[in-house]
Design an enzyme around this catalytic site. Sequence first.
Site: not given
Length: 525
Positions: A263, A298, A370
């Site tokens: 990330y 995500d 998640k």
Amino acid sequence: MDKKLNMDEAKVELARRTAGKIADRLHSWIGDYTTTTTERAAARLLGIDGVDKAGVPLSNVVVDKLHREGLLDRGIVPWLAQAIAARDESPQVIVKKISEEKLEVTSVPTSSEEEWRDIADKLAKEAAEKIRKVRETREELIRNAALPKKPLSYVIVATGNVYEDAVQAKAAALQGADIVAVIRHTGQSLLDYVPYGPTTEGFGGTYATQENFKIVRKALDEAGEQVGRYINLVNYASGLCMPEISVMGAFERLDMMLNDAMYGILFRDINMRRTFIDQHFSRMINAYAGITINTGEDNYLTTADAFEKGYTVLASQFINEQLALRSGLREEQIGLGHAFEINPAMEDGLLMEIAQAQLCRELFPKSPLKYMPPTKHVTGDIFKTYLINGMYNLVSVLTGQEIQLLGMLTEAIHTPFISDRYLSISNSRYIFNNARHLGEEINFKKDGSIYKRAEYLLDEACRMLKEIEKIGIETALEEGMFADIKRPREGGKGGNGVIVKHKDYYNPFYDLFMKNPVETEGRLS
């Protein structure tokens, strides 16, 4: 949950084995380096805390001085242990004297290796014991609390003032939330230090500090006692201080950490090498502390199209899983991320969302997945957003997701009010309860749209992983294979904090934290 898609096991094994090779290629060099924040994390584990008169954290003061003197390649632990042997003072006193310029790092006399190693190992074991006790406290509280029903309801607070966050976090728990995350101050991930003490001024969120963790933890424990449930606390072990924030979370009993392997490279332009080294040590700490990590796939679907690039989420999940396993995390601690982000205007878009969610569930059966709410196509129409959030909640309970970040009807308008959070929790509770066992009643047609979409996603993920195996993950990131974002191999922030280890480098925590107190049964390809 029973498998309904029953993907070709040979393909699944191929994907996992290929991701393992990609992770191994990274680990062929990760162990040759340390970083400034890894050493600052070791300093914090050894008891270094506080700031100097200018507000600079003492862990930064000592690590920066060692770095400037060319001594950091051996690690902070040997230097500090030798200083203790020579001066018979605590680590905190020694570093404080450095900050007050009463002691020079180059003036510490050397002692025998046996003597300083004994001191270092004793301090490291004390730190590990402290973390183990925090973990046991969590486990006891969970044993004594009511068993939660899944998906767990996860909400965020983000006022900028930790005392207001504590009030709102408590309110959310009393309204029914199982998990509360305090969103971090915008841009903190790019600070190469961790702010100190309680903070009351933050933009877009609140600074992650150890004192702030403690304040919100206390509020959630009070709320948990009131409602008879254990309320999980979340923050971010990401950015330029990944390992340090994991140490703070381990000491203050955080339960989940956003802790992705890539990330920071993709979305914060942090140096690749720095990120891959830091994520390894950070995850080792989380593994030992019993913290569940959340990965960030995500986010890929906010910069790339969720329908066209859904397979990149799967490929990244396989890589994140393998890297996490190599840092000692158990599969049950690896909360792989994905999202409900397909354009709601697409015909049968809901079927495509079900396919991706069900496939993730079946490919990673032990992961506390998640699931993230729609944001990209949410415009401020609160009625439409509330309806889309209901569809998202339905897919979640249908496909057996576990950690559900609840969508807010006021997404894209403002940071959630207490009333917004209440409506969001009400929406999820209604659907989770009303459709609790719907998934057990449904099977998917072998030649149906959901099955075909899932098969396509897995095929494309396998193809992508094989390509990355051939070119290496660094080249894949340079070419923009994830999130449609390209990052240069040698670029990004924080590269000057990467140090080649000396042959005499020593950090006892690597061995200690790989001995996870819970017996590991997870796969490791």
